[in-house]
Design a protein around this motif. Structure first.
Motif, PDB file in Angstrom:
ATOM      1  N   PRO A  11       0.663  -1.261   0.096  1.00 48.85           N
ATOM      2  CA  PRO A  11      -0.337   0.044   0.233  1.00 48.85           C
ATOM      3  C   PRO A  11       1.137   1.386   0.344  1.00 48.85           C
ATOM      4  O   PRO A  11       1.334   1.149   0.503  1.00 48.85           O
ATOM      5  CB  PRO A  11      -0.990  -0.083   1.612  1.00 48.85           C
ATOM      6  N   VAL A  14      -2.484   4.288   3.645  1.00 46.46           N
ATOM      7  CA  VAL A  14      -3.395   3.804   4.643  1.00 46.46           C
ATOM      8  C   VAL A  14      -3.330   4.210   5.679  1.00 46.46           C
ATOM      9  O   VAL A  14      -2.573   5.394   6.325  1.00 46.46           O
ATOM     10  CB  VAL A  14      -2.137   2.741   5.621  1.00 46.46           C
ATOM     11  N   GLU A  16      -6.106   4.503   9.143  1.00 44.94           N
ATOM     12  CA  GLU A  16      -6.730   4.340  10.679  1.00 44.94           C
ATOM     13  C   GLU A  16      -7.189   4.731  11.741  1.00 44.94           C
ATOM     14  O   GLU A  16      -6.671   5.877  11.959  1.00 44.94           O
ATOM     15  CB  GLU A  16      -5.303   3.014  11.062  1.00 44.94           C
ATOM     16  N   SER A  36     -11.273   4.925   7.414  1.00 48.36           N
ATOM     17  CA  SER A  36     -10.458   4.185   7.528  1.00 48.36           C
ATOM     18  C   SER A  36     -10.337   3.569   5.736  1.00 48.36           C
ATOM     19  O   SER A  36     -11.155   3.443   5.229  1.00 48.36           O
ATOM     20  CB  SER A  36      -9.738   2.639   8.180  1.00 48.36           C
ATOM     21  N   THR A  38      -7.195   1.951   2.407  1.00 42.44           N
ATOM     22  CA  THR A  38      -6.083   0.964   1.890  1.00 42.44           C
ATOM     23  C   THR A  38      -5.589   1.633   0.457  1.00 42.44           C
ATOM     24  O   THR A  38      -6.658   1.304  -0.517  1.00 42.44           O
ATOM     25  CB  THR A  38      -5.891  -0.005   2.290  1.00 42.44           C
ATOM     26  N   ARG A  40      -3.941   0.392  -2.983  1.00 44.80           N
ATOM     27  CA  ARG A  40      -2.341   0.134  -3.518  1.00 44.80           C
ATOM     28  C   ARG A  40      -2.392   1.032  -4.991  1.00 44.80           C
ATOM     29  O   ARG A  40      -2.398   1.744  -5.861  1.00 44.80           O
ATOM     30  CB  ARG A  40      -1.606  -0.706  -3.460  1.00 44.80           C
TER      31      ARG A  40
END
Length: 343
Positions: A11, A14, A16, A36, A38, A40
């Motif tokens: 990734p 990210v 959170e 949250s 993620t 890539r």
């Protein structure tokens, strides 16, 4: 790029349990409340929702443009290219802007300095971040303008923003964002106030640049038509929270949250007869300084019950679906007839 190839990459971003709270005289406004995500390289994420749902604030928080001070509290963690963004000092964070992450802002007329020429806008970042000579920066700027489809790029370098059309200014802003080859691009409503043909050109341009440069891209929009077919995954936001997320094709084909379903139902369909009454979502978004105690969509939801109005639903995974999650006590089980075609 195939989903398998993307999922094999580490990734680039990210986030959170990210929260951004503005302290106002009327009370605390939780503009981003426990989000949250993620992302890539080579992947495009769509952030959708009504105006005021927290999309733009989320984008700025991810970049570190909003800092903790007496008026704002930010919690949670954002890791960008291995760096904890909010643990960095602002001077160090500034070095990430342009090289690791860049943003295309909503209104190019206010994003560009009206008393500076287009060439100055482009060469400043190149000389600051890449330490280019004046000639190298100028040559690179002309090439960038050419890449984003601006004719006569050398002549455009000498023009001021007001001498260009809205679509051209938006292309200049995109060129500025891409100048230092960022690994993550956040496009915040990049087609606002543009006509539909220019909108398509800008969205096609962003898609091709994402593929060519293997960037990660976040496309922020309240227009689900702009998201369909142009993103790999979609995250639906309402009142600062994620209410549904998953692969774009799955979410558009079978929405599970009533809010997502209502957004899709409100989109005009080409097969509708002339003068068909457009569907609207009843009610208004909540006052974020005084949000409802339970589900924030409950006052507008026909499925809401006592549990919905008293307890805040959490985002839970949907069995049998990769990355699919919904925050609802009564998720929809069947598809409607208003689905959009996702190519």
């Amino acid at each position: 790029m195939s989903a398998n190839n993307v999922s094999e990459k580490a990734p680039i971003l990210v986030a959170e349990d990210l929260r951004t709270v503005f302290h106002t005289p009327r009370g605390d406004v939780r503009a981003v409340d426990g989000v949250s995500l993620t992302l890539r390289p080579g992947e495009t994420l769509g952030l959708v929702g009504e105006s005021g749902s927290g999309k733009s604030v989320l984008g700025r928080t991810l970049m570190g443009l909003i800092s903790n001070d007496s008026r704002t509290t930010i919690s949670g963690k954002v890791t960008l290219a291995g760096n904890d963004v909010h643990a960095m000092k602002r001077a160090a964070r500034r070095k990430l802007w342009g090289t690791e992450v860049a943003m295309v802002f909503q209104d190019p007329m206010t994003s560009l300095n009206p008393v500076k020429r287009v060439g100055t806008h482009l060469t400043e970042a190149l000389r600051y971040h890449l330490k280019c000579s004046r000639k190298e920066a100028t040559d690179r700027a002309v090439e960038l303008l050419k890449q984003v489809g601006i004719p006569e790029p050398a002549r455009r370098m000498t023009q001021y923003p007001h001498e260009m059309s809205g679509g051209m200014r938006q292309r200049v802003v995109i060129a500025m964002a891409l100048a230092c080859d960022p690994r993550l691009l956040i496009a915040d409503e990049p087609t606002t106030a543009l006509d539909v043909t220019v909108q398509k050109q800008i969205l096609d341009l962003l898609g091709s640049l994402t593929a060519e440069r293997d960037m990660a891209t976040i496309l922020v929009s309240h227009d689900l038509g702009a998201i369909a077919g142009r993103t790999d995954r979609v995250q639906v936001m309402y009142a600062g929270r994620t209410v549904e997320q998953g692969l774009t094709r799955e979410v558009f084909d079978s929405a599970r949250h009533p809010y997502t379903d209502a957004l899709l139902a409100s989109i005009p369909q080409i097969e509708n007869a002339p003068h068909t009454i457009l569907r609207a979502i009843d009610g208004s978004p909540p006052d974020m300084a005084r949000p409802p105690a339970g589900c924030r969509f409950a006052p507008r939801c026909k499925f809401a019950d006592a549990t919905c109005t008293s307890q805040l639903p959490q985002l839970e995974k949907v069995a049998g679906s990769e990355g699919r999650a919904v925050a609802c006590y009564h998720p929809l089980q069947i598809s409607g007839t208003h689905r959009m075609e996702v190519s």
